[in-house]
Design a protein around this motif. Sequence first.
Motif, PDB file in Angstrom:
ATOM      1  N   ALA A 121      -0.348  -4.342   1.092  1.00 25.85           N
ATOM      2  CA  ALA A 121       0.076  -3.311   0.262  1.00 25.85           C
ATOM      3  C   ALA A 121       1.551  -3.530  -0.022  1.00 25.85           C
ATOM      4  N   GLU A 122       1.621  -3.021  -1.243  1.00 20.66           N
ATOM      5  CA  GLU A 122       3.071  -2.949  -1.928  1.00 20.66           C
ATOM      6  C   GLU A 122       3.253  -1.407  -2.669  1.00 20.66           C
ATOM      7  N   LYS A 123       4.263  -0.789  -2.343  1.00 19.57           N
ATOM      8  CA  LYS A 123       4.471   0.458  -2.900  1.00 19.57           C
ATOM      9  C   LYS A 123       5.034   0.329  -4.536  1.00 19.57           C
ATOM     10  N   PHE A 124       4.272   0.965  -5.522  1.00 19.25           N
ATOM     11  CA  PHE A 124       4.982   1.139  -6.941  1.00 19.25           C
ATOM     12  C   PHE A 124       6.218   1.621  -7.021  1.00 19.25           C
ATOM     13  N   SER A 125       7.220   1.026  -7.328  1.00 22.89           N
ATOM     14  CA  SER A 125       8.808   1.712  -7.313  1.00 22.89           C
ATOM     15  C   SER A 125       8.514   2.953  -8.302  1.00 22.89           C
ATOM     16  N   GLY A 126       7.888   3.216  -9.585  1.00 22.66           N
ATOM     17  CA  GLY A 126       7.848   4.157 -10.409  1.00 22.66           C
ATOM     18  C   GLY A 126       7.151   5.285  -9.857  1.00 22.66           C
ATOM     19  N   GLY A 127       7.408   6.558 -10.664  1.00 17.13           N
ATOM     20  CA  GLY A 127       6.829   7.765 -10.169  1.00 17.13           C
ATOM     21  C   GLY A 127       7.448   8.750  -9.069  1.00 17.13           C
ATOM     22  N   GLN A 128       7.196   9.775  -9.248  1.00 17.25           N
ATOM     23  CA  GLN A 128       8.163  10.762  -8.388  1.00 17.25           C
ATOM     24  C   GLN A 128       7.184  11.739  -7.680  1.00 17.25           C
ATOM     25  N   SER A 129       6.186  11.722  -7.976  1.00 18.86           N
ATOM     26  CA  SER A 129       4.996  12.672  -7.572  1.00 18.86           C
ATOM     27  C   SER A 129       4.445  12.155  -6.425  1.00 18.86           C
ATOM     28  N   ASN A 130       3.165  11.519  -6.932  1.00 18.37           N
ATOM     29  CA  ASN A 130       2.313  11.013  -5.492  1.00 18.37           C
ATOM     30  C   ASN A 130       2.565   9.671  -5.551  1.00 18.37           C
ATOM     31  N   PRO A 131       3.059   9.143  -4.040  1.00 16.41           N
ATOM     32  CA  PRO A 131       3.403   7.624  -3.810  1.00 16.41           C
ATOM     33  C   PRO A 131       2.118   7.069  -4.031  1.00 16.41           C
ATOM     34  N   THR A 132       2.080   5.994  -4.728  1.00 10.42           N
ATOM     35  CA  THR A 132       1.284   4.847  -5.294  1.00 10.42           C
ATOM     36  C   THR A 132       1.382   3.486  -4.609  1.00 10.42           C
ATOM     37  N   PHE A 133       0.269   2.987  -4.344  1.00 10.27           N
ATOM     38  CA  PHE A 133       0.505   1.567  -3.795  1.00 10.27           C
ATOM     39  C   PHE A 133      -0.666   0.581  -4.343  1.00 10.27           C
ATOM     40  N   LEU A 134      -0.251  -0.557  -4.513  1.00  9.59           N
ATOM     41  CA  LEU A 134      -1.249  -1.764  -4.938  1.00  9.59           C
ATOM     42  C   LEU A 134      -1.508  -2.260  -3.534  1.00  9.59           C
ATOM     43  N   LEU A 135      -3.042  -2.298  -3.378  1.00 14.45           N
ATOM     44  CA  LEU A 135      -3.586  -3.037  -2.171  1.00 14.45           C
ATOM     45  C   LEU A 135      -4.290  -4.334  -2.666  1.00 14.45           C
ATOM     46  N   THR A 136      -4.053  -5.342  -2.046  1.00 16.46           N
ATOM     47  CA  THR A 136      -4.390  -6.678  -2.230  1.00 16.46           C
ATOM     48  C   THR A 136      -5.430  -7.202  -1.191  1.00 16.46           C
ATOM     49  N   THR A 137      -6.399  -7.679  -1.507  1.00 14.58           N
ATOM     50  CA  THR A 137      -7.274  -8.476  -0.538  1.00 14.58           C
ATOM     51  C   THR A 137      -7.544  -9.915  -1.243  1.00 14.58           C
ATOM     52  N   PRO A 138      -8.115 -10.902  -0.463  1.00 15.77           N
ATOM     53  CA  PRO A 138      -8.225 -12.243  -1.071  1.00 15.77           C
ATOM     54  C   PRO A 138      -9.020 -12.274  -2.315  1.00 15.77           C
ATOM     55  N   SER A 139      -9.963 -11.396  -2.520  1.00 15.37           N
ATOM     56  CA  SER A 139     -10.801 -11.216  -3.517  1.00 15.37           C
ATOM     57  C   SER A 139     -10.508 -10.119  -4.772  1.00 15.37           C
ATOM     58  N   ARG A 140      -9.804  -9.171  -4.317  1.00 20.24           N
ATOM     59  CA  ARG A 140      -9.646  -8.081  -5.432  1.00 20.24           C
ATOM     60  C   ARG A 140      -8.563  -7.065  -5.163  1.00 20.24           C
ATOM     61  N   ARG A 141      -8.124  -6.602  -6.083  1.00 24.10           N
ATOM     62  CA  ARG A 141      -6.880  -5.455  -5.927  1.00 24.10           C
ATOM     63  C   ARG A 141      -7.249  -4.169  -6.292  1.00 24.10           C
ATOM     64  N   PHE A 142      -6.719  -3.293  -5.526  1.00 18.39           N
ATOM     65  CA  PHE A 142      -7.202  -1.705  -5.722  1.00 18.39           C
ATOM     66  C   PHE A 142      -5.676  -1.133  -5.644  1.00 18.39           C
ATOM     67  N   VAL A 143      -5.910   0.181  -6.161  1.00 20.76           N
ATOM     68  CA  VAL A 143      -4.626   1.225  -6.156  1.00 20.76           C
ATOM     69  C   VAL A 143      -4.869   2.543  -5.226  1.00 20.76           C
TER      70      VAL A 143
END
Length: 350
Positions: A29-51
């Motif tokens: 996981a990596e946290k998106f730096s933008g946005g100030q309301s609800n923390p948002t993360f990029l989730l990565t697996t070998p086959s797919r990405r999620f948020v």
Amino acid sequence: MSDAGALDLAAVDRFMQRAVAGYEGPLSAEKFSGGQSNPTFLLTTPSRRFVLRRKPAGTLLKSAHAVEREFRVQKALADTDVPVPEMLALCEDEDVIGSVFFVMSHVEGRNFDDPRMPGLDPDARGLIVAEMARVLGAIHRVNIQDVGLGDFGRPGNYFARQVNRWSKQYAASETEPLTDMDALITWLKANVPADDGRACLVHGDYRIDNLLFVPDGSTCAAVLDWELSTIGHPLADLAAVLMQWRLPTGDRGRGLAGVDRGHLGLPSDDAFVDAYCASAGIGDVEGLPFALAFAFFRMAAILQGVKRRGLEGNASNPARAAELGTMVPVYAREGLQAAREAEGSISLDR
């Protein structure tokens, strides 16, 4: 982006194994730096990405950070003309990672923080803004009953409710007296227009940096950040676009104040309003000056909340929260200017 910080990856992995069809780890996981309301993360697996989008930590204002509503509205829009990511799973059990969160598909696309869109030619900029108008019309054309959102907002005068709600939110997060904001609130309460019966789905924070566009064109790939969505008055969203453009250029304001729009291929306010009306199928924007003053007021109240959370250590990005907090007086001042224009029926274009 930054690292995942306090996100419990093991807990997220276990949740996704049971809640997301076809999910297979391992997960990073990596946290998106933008946005100030609800923390948002990029989730990565070998086959797919999620948020993953979650509520922030700490004590929250009543009805704020409603990720459950974000999940519900985007799920409801899946088969409409409004582009949204696929909603995959909602977790309302706060014990899993410490707050409510949801997982959605990751959408590839371009995001423009700066409405001047550096690097694009004038024709490309014009097409992007035309798409903004088209998509906003599509949002407002959604049949809320057909998609199961008939109860997504309270009945009655939208602007009256919103002025009351955000006045309370502002008071709850106020950190120092601000004369312009007090005067703006007083004016808004005294000048709320009569309810004209118009009600539709409204995004609540419609602006270019909450849209994703396909990597090689002007088509909108997804509308993001639905936290403030509700059933309301369509002019609120339209005014939010015009409000953003009145702000200073650069990272703080992300606006178009002082910009030669014609040289950049960007439309005037009036041209954008016409394009929106054509998309939404409406011809009456009476009341737009009040809606513009309201838009400045509400954003000032929102940023005051961001500032307060930053001071209390609960902001998603504390440094950015402090920076955005300095804009509260700017929004209040611009809101008062819009109020004066509303009283004098001055053109929206500058």
